[in-house]
Each structure stands twice: as C-alpha cells, then as structure tokens.
Design a protein around this motif. Structure first.
Motif, PDB file in Angstrom:
ATOM      1  N   UNK A 115       0.688  -1.117  -0.110  1.00  0.00           N
ATOM      2  CA  UNK A 115       0.068   0.056  -0.013  1.00  0.00           C
ATOM      3  C   UNK A 115       0.615   1.242   0.081  1.00  0.00           C
ATOM      4  N   UNK A 116       1.921   1.196   0.908  1.00  0.00           N
ATOM      5  CA  UNK A 116       2.747   2.446   0.924  1.00  0.00           C
ATOM      6  C   UNK A 116       3.496   2.759  -0.521  1.00  0.00           C
ATOM      7  N   UNK A 117       3.844   1.914  -1.150  1.00  0.00           N
ATOM      8  CA  UNK A 117       4.494   2.046  -2.493  1.00  0.00           C
ATOM      9  C   UNK A 117       3.480   2.281  -3.613  1.00  0.00           C
ATOM     10  N   UNK A 118       2.180   2.114  -3.236  1.00  0.00           N
ATOM     11  CA  UNK A 118       1.080   2.556  -4.360  1.00  0.00           C
ATOM     12  C   UNK A 118       1.068   1.377  -5.220  1.00  0.00           C
ATOM     13  N   UNK A 119       1.520   0.100  -4.878  1.00  0.00           N
ATOM     14  CA  UNK A 119       1.497  -0.973  -5.946  1.00  0.00           C
ATOM     15  C   UNK A 119       0.161  -1.538  -6.094  1.00  0.00           C
ATOM     16  N   UNK A 120      -0.584  -1.502  -4.814  1.00  0.00           N
ATOM     17  CA  UNK A 120      -2.093  -1.909  -4.941  1.00  0.00           C
ATOM     18  C   UNK A 120      -2.911  -0.835  -4.934  1.00  0.00           C
ATOM     19  N   UNK A 121      -3.892  -0.584  -5.729  1.00  0.00           N
ATOM     20  CA  UNK A 121      -4.821   0.554  -5.756  1.00  0.00           C
ATOM     21  C   UNK A 121      -6.103   0.275  -5.527  1.00  0.00           C
ATOM     22  N   UNK A 122      -6.817   1.050  -5.214  1.00  0.00           N
ATOM     23  CA  UNK A 122      -8.201   0.698  -5.093  1.00  0.00           C
ATOM     24  C   UNK A 122      -9.086   0.226  -6.505  1.00  0.00           C
ATOM     25  N   UNK A 123     -10.001  -0.813  -6.293  1.00  0.00           N
ATOM     26  CA  UNK A 123     -10.441  -1.417  -7.182  1.00  0.00           C
ATOM     27  C   UNK A 123      -9.675  -2.896  -7.780  1.00  0.00           C
ATOM     28  N   UNK A 251      -0.798   3.011 -10.555  1.00  0.00           N
ATOM     29  CA  UNK A 251      -1.790   2.610 -11.703  1.00  0.00           C
ATOM     30  C   UNK A 251      -3.022   3.698 -11.384  1.00  0.00           C
ATOM     31  N   UNK A 252      -4.021   3.599 -12.288  1.00  0.00           N
ATOM     32  CA  UNK A 252      -5.226   4.560 -11.905  1.00  0.00           C
ATOM     33  C   UNK A 252      -6.109   3.760 -11.036  1.00  0.00           C
ATOM     34  N   UNK A 253      -6.451   4.223  -9.915  1.00  0.00           N
ATOM     35  CA  UNK A 253      -7.440   3.698  -8.946  1.00  0.00           C
ATOM     36  C   UNK A 253      -8.818   3.698  -9.580  1.00  0.00           C
ATOM     37  N   UNK A 254      -9.568   2.747  -9.087  1.00  0.00           N
ATOM     38  CA  UNK A 254     -11.204   2.808  -9.625  1.00  0.00           C
ATOM     39  C   UNK A 254     -11.857   2.652  -8.372  1.00  0.00           C
ATOM     40  N   UNK A 255     -12.575   3.406  -7.935  1.00  0.00           N
ATOM     41  CA  UNK A 255     -13.371   3.745  -6.639  1.00  0.00           C
ATOM     42  C   UNK A 255     -14.682   2.876  -6.742  1.00  0.00           C
ATOM     43  N   UNK A 256     -14.944   1.904  -6.076  1.00  0.00           N
ATOM     44  CA  UNK A 256     -16.249   1.200  -6.426  1.00  0.00           C
ATOM     45  C   UNK A 256     -17.068   1.478  -4.904  1.00  0.00           C
ATOM     46  N   UNK A 257     -18.192   1.316  -4.851  1.00  0.00           N
ATOM     47  CA  UNK A 257     -19.123   1.347  -3.750  1.00  0.00           C
ATOM     48  C   UNK A 257     -20.097   0.399  -3.807  1.00  0.00           C
ATOM     49  N   UNK A 258     -20.641  -0.154  -2.530  1.00  0.00           N
ATOM     50  CA  UNK A 258     -21.971  -1.019  -2.569  1.00  0.00           C
ATOM     51  C   UNK A 258     -23.147  -0.186  -3.009  1.00  0.00           C
ATOM     52  N   UNK A 259     -23.962  -0.989  -4.125  1.00  0.00           N
ATOM     53  CA  UNK A 259     -25.026  -0.321  -4.500  1.00  0.00           C
ATOM     54  C   UNK A 259     -26.111  -0.405  -3.163  1.00  0.00           C
ATOM     55  N   UNK A 260     -27.233   0.517  -3.168  1.00  0.00           N
ATOM     56  CA  UNK A 260     -28.339   0.495  -2.227  1.00  0.00           C
ATOM     57  C   UNK A 260     -28.848  -0.791  -2.730  1.00  0.00           C
ATOM     58  N   UNK A 261     -29.382  -1.580  -1.712  1.00  0.00           N
ATOM     59  CA  UNK A 261     -30.281  -2.750  -2.090  1.00  0.00           C
ATOM     60  C   UNK A 261     -29.383  -3.981  -2.256  1.00  0.00           C
ATOM     61  N   UNK A 262     -28.049  -3.849  -1.877  1.00  0.00           N
ATOM     62  CA  UNK A 262     -27.131  -5.022  -2.135  1.00  0.00           C
ATOM     63  C   UNK A 262     -27.404  -6.013  -1.022  1.00  0.00           C
TER      64      UNK A 262
END
Lengths: 428, 164
Positions: A115-123, A251-262
C-alpha cells in the motif's frame, strides 16, 4: 469505460469481482475466473510457486510489473536454509525481470509495503500467497490469501478462480474511546463472531466510526479479517482513501461502492462507545477481553510491529506511551517498524530516541518473531504481549509459551509495567 | 476414487502452525516437512501414521496461514484424505489445487475416533465407518472442484487450458 446498468444491486466486493471476470453481475456462490492485478509471494511461499511454475514448463510470468516478490519473513536471512529459499526467489526475480522485487534495504513487511508504495490501488483484485493479503481491502480492493499453487497459476495466466463470497456488513456506530484503534475493533469483532465466524465470506466494514478511521487503522482491521475465517475484508473508498492513494498510486485507482439494496448474508452493528482496548488471550484470536478485565498477567516480552501494527501511526502511539518511561526489569521490548520508510520517519520524528531511552531493541523491518521465525523467539513458559495477529499454540516459539494480542498502546504500557496494563496507567 | 484407512482424530480450529510449525518453513522439501507434521499437536505423529491413513477433525481445520507446506506435509506423511466438519478457506483451496482429497461431513467427524477404519468414496461423497458400521453423506464437492481433482490439480488444469 463506464459500467452499464446492472441487473441487480451488488456489494463492492461483487462489483470488483464482476468487473475482473468480465461479467455484468455475479452472485454469491458462483465460481468465476477473474483477472488479477497483483500476484504476491514472499520468501516462504514463493519458492514452492516457482517450483510449480518450472515443473509445468512455464517460461515467462504474465506481466513482470504485476508479480510482486517480497523477501520479508525470515530476513535478514536467519539461517542457511532461509538464505537458500531467498536465493531461489532472487534468482527468479532477476530471470523474469520482476519490477517489484524487494530485499535488503528495500524490504518491508509485505502488507505494509505494497500500500505504501502504491503497488496495490483501489478497485484491484489481488491474490497473495500469504493469508494476510486481505489487508488491501482497506484501500477498497478485493484482496485474498491463497497458496503457492494458486500463485504459480496466476503468475502464468494472470487469472485466478474464485467462489464469489457472501458479504457480511459490520456497522460501527458512535465514537472511539481513548486508546481504542482499528486493532481493537477487529479484535472485538472476532471475539464476537469467532475464528470461523466469517468463514468463506467478505467482511464489509462500515459506519461513522470507520469513515473517520485513519488508513493505518483500516489496514489493521482488514489485515485480521482472515482471523475470523473471512475470504476478504473491505472498506469502501472515501476521502481518507483518496488522500492516501493519490500521492502514491502507480496505476489509476477505480473507486467502487456497494449499491443501495445490495444483499448481505447478515448485518452486525456495534456501539463503539462501549468498546475498550482489547486483549486476545492464548491460544485463539477470538479469546478477547477488555484490557481491564484480564487480571494480573506478568510478561517477559513485548513485540510492537508486524503487518497488523507496524505502521507509522503504531510507532507514534508506542512512542507517546513510552516517552519518559523505562521498560520494566525482566521485560524485553522489541520494536519493528514495518518498512524502511516507516523506519526512517520514526527516526526523523525522534521516536527511536524514545524507544532506545526506554530500553527497547529496534529491529529492521521483518515478519521475524510474529510467526516464530527469528528476532525474538519465546522460550518455555514465556509470555509475550504482541501487536501481531495470531496467538496460536507455539506461534512465537516454544509450545508452552503464550501470546497476548493487543494494540500498540496496550503493548507499550505493558512493557513499562511488566504486566498487561491499560495505557492510562502509564500515559495520561 | 475409493480410499480406506485408519482414522487419526483431531479437535476444532487446528491451525496451520500446529500442522507444520513455522520453524520448519525454511524448507519446502515434502519429506522434511512430513517429519514434523502435527508435531506440536501430537509429537511422534509422523512416525505413527501409515500410508493411506485418514485425518478426521472438527470445525475450521487448517485455519491461519496460507502456507501450502501444511497440506504438503500432511500428504507427504502418507495421509490419503481429510474429513472435517469444515475447513478454513485457504486450506480448502490449497488441498484441491494440489490434489489432496478432502470432504466436509459433520456427523462422520463427530462419530469417528482414532483407530476407526473409514472408507471414503470421493466421487459420491459417501463415507463408511467400518468400525462403527455407519454410513454418511459428505457435502457435495462443486463440479468445478471435481474438475480440478480429476485434472490432477490446478497446474495440470491450466496446462489443459493451453496456458503453457
């Protein structure tokens, strides 16, 4: 690419998996093949993966930027056999021109380092041949521990098979008491649901307490999802995530969120105003108690470090408690900053002066004693307080030794008192 | 695939540190790992166990670390199959990936004792305790997992799919 309207509302975990499997939606229980963004191995698990890789006749990894090899467990090499294992990994990394290969002065504890090195990104979808790979859920990634054969297959194919997990939602209400951190929330939760309470499931951590929780504390929480048997732990990305990620993501992060009604398998809610610093007693992480309820437990050693609690926030907390105090006679305090950057920052902020004046030993970044490797093994009957993640029989040494899991503040206070202690007893 | 062997019974939450302590993880040699299999739980286990024997355990067998050294040690010690109430998920995955047969069955796990003789039919999931003359149905193995086993493990499966 925009995601088209879906047939059904999904959790953040289902959305990340669906995207990586090239599917519009996925259902819990469904078996899928998903692309992996990062495949991780260490000096213990990678040698077996490399052997499998060669046995099957593979010549090249699927992407040299996406296979990450970290020699962090038994390093600096503790013996000839460990040195031989590291050599196998090093030679493979050179041969395959692996971009992210870490050893020597570059190495940190893998789940603090990536995480510190930014090797893993969101998504991301991340698999690691290490059970604490679930740590990266704190960034809003799907990350899970696998074995060496899975790693070998992913190094070749860039894919892995998954059973889509059911999600369990954990909601943390109220506000945190003094000295209570992400570590205490996860210990409390494991104490509530048990070491197989989330078996095969994704733990989704939510609520106003999580929203105001630091990234270091979120990483500590997701790190121990495996200790409840979970496949993964996850926190939906927010402002805290963005400010952590944006300065380091490679790399470019991708931000996901849980849907309403999941759909959730279940929802559990906690009032954090009732949660005190926790202690997990031997020999399971589910044996949790409030620190004020454990009674007098004298100790021989304290370890502050690991992929759970070796980050800068943990060093800061330990230094705050230890400032102006001495470690009790007959107690050995070992402090292990988890990465070179954390090590350097701790030095810069003067924490090392505090640690050394208190009588601590400062270790280079390593998993070391957490799994009974080296740098602080326990002898027969010895007791340790550790900010690590497991207190199984013999985990840190002799089978008659005992490990008590706590947050860094309790660990530091216990080092000063020579027994398990509340931080308020030392630092007001 | 039909298996028959003597039972070695273990309790709940047998973690991977008990299956193979981390002090032995500086090697991945199966023979070396087998020597220390279950050492901290039952010293001398590796000397007592015979080829074809079966481990029976309570819930959450193999919890903790992802170390494949654990199923490798068990397999190299001669164990032919594991029956448990449930398995920790990484251990479950590893067992299928490397071709170590495992089955989930609460009733069979409750009844069996060390020394019992068990017959296990991996294709039907039928378990027969010869000593106690009792039959059980294990939880069915998902078709994909059966495919992995019949391919001979994950590496052979990806080879079949043309990746190497």
């Amino acid at each position: 690419m925009t995601i088209r309207s879906r047939k059904r509302p999904m959790t953040i975990t289902e959305k990340i998996l669906a995207r990586h499997a090239g599917l519009r939606d996925v259902w819990p229980g469904e078996l899928i093949n998903a692309k992996v963004d990062i495949a991780l191995g260490n000096d213990i698990t990678a040698p077996i993966a490399i052997e499998r890789f060669r046995e099957v006749g593979a010549k090249k990894v699927f992407n040299r930027n996406r296979v990450v090899l970290v020699a962090d467990h038994f390093t600096p090499n503790k013996d000839i056999k460990s040195a031989t294992q590291c050599k196998i990994v090093r030679e493979f990394a050179r041969e395959q021109k692996i971009t992210h290969y870490f050893e020597g002065g570059n190495v940190g504890v893998e789940h603090a380092l990536l995480p510190e090195k930014g090797i893993v990104v969101p998504g991301d979808v991340v698999i690691g041949a290490d059970s604490h790979t679930c740590t990266y859920g704190a960034l809003g990634a799907f990350a899970t521990g696998v074995g060496s054969t899975d790693l070998a297959a992913a190094m070749i194919t860039g894919e892995a098979w998954f059973k889509v997990p059911e999600s369990v939602k954990f909601v943390y209400h109220g506000r945190l008491n003094r000295w209570v951190s992400g570590k205490d929330l996860i210990l409390y939760t494991i104490g509530d649901i048990g070491v197989d309470g989330a078996l095969y499931k994704a733990m989704e951590f939510t609520g106003e307490v999580i929203e105001s929780l630091s990234m270091d504390s979120r990483l500590a929480m997701c790190n121990m999802a495996i200790e409840a048997g979970a496949k993964s732990g996850i926190v939906a990305p927010d402002g805290v995530t963005r400010s952590y990620v944006e300065k380091r993501a490679e790399r470019k992060p991708r931000y996901f969120a849980s849907d309403h009604g999941a759909q959730y398998e279940s929802v559990r809610e906690y009032d954090c105003t009732k949660i005190e610093p926790q202690v997990a007693l031997p020999h399971l992480p589910e044996n949790t108690k409030n620190v004020t309820d454990v009674g007098r437990i004298d100790i021989d050693q304290v370890v502050i470090g690991s992929c759970t609690n070796g980050r800068i926030e943990d060093m800061e907390t330990a230094a705050r408690v230890l400032k102006g105090h001495k470690v009790a006679r007959n107690v050995r305090l070992i402090v292990i900053p988890a990465t070179p950057a954390i090590y350097q920052e701790s030095l810069r902020r003067g924490y090392f002066d505090t640690f050394l004046q208190a009588g601590a030993v400062i270790s280079p970044p390593t998993c070391g004693p957490c799994l009974g490797g080296h740098m602080g093994i326990l002898g027969p009957g010895e007791r340790a307080v550790a900010t690590t993640n497991r207190n199984f029989v013999g985990r840190m040494g002799d089978t008659t030794s005992e490990v008590y899991l706590t947050n860094p503040a309790v660990a530091a206070a216990s080092a000063v008192k020579g027994r398990i202690a509340h931080p308020d007893e030392v630092s007001r | 695939m039909k298996l028959k062997g003597k039972v070695w019974k273990f309790g709940a939450d047998i973690d991977t540190d008990r299956i193979i302590p981390a002090r032995y993880l500086n090697t991945s040699d199966p023979k070396e790992l087998a020597k220390h299999c279950m050492e901290d739980e039952d010293p001398g286990f590796s000397r007592k166990v015979r080829a074809g024997d079966i481990i029976v355990a309570d819930k959450n067998f193999g919890c903790g670390s992802s170390r494949e050294h654990a199923p490798i040690a068990i397999k190299a010690a001669g164990i032919s199959c594991i029956v448990a109430k449930s398995f920790a998920r990484i251990f479950y995955r590893n067992a299928f990936n490397m071709g170590l047969p495992i089955l989930e069955c609460s009733e069979a796990a409750d009844d069996a004792r060390t020394g019992d003789i068990l017959e296990v039919d991996m294709s039907t999931g039928e378990i027969y305790n010869v000593t106690r003359k009792k039959r059980y149905e294990a939880r069915p193995v998902p078709p994909f997992m059966q495919e992995l086993v019949s391919a001979g493990g994950l590496m052979k499966w990806i080879k079949k799919r043309g990746f190497v």
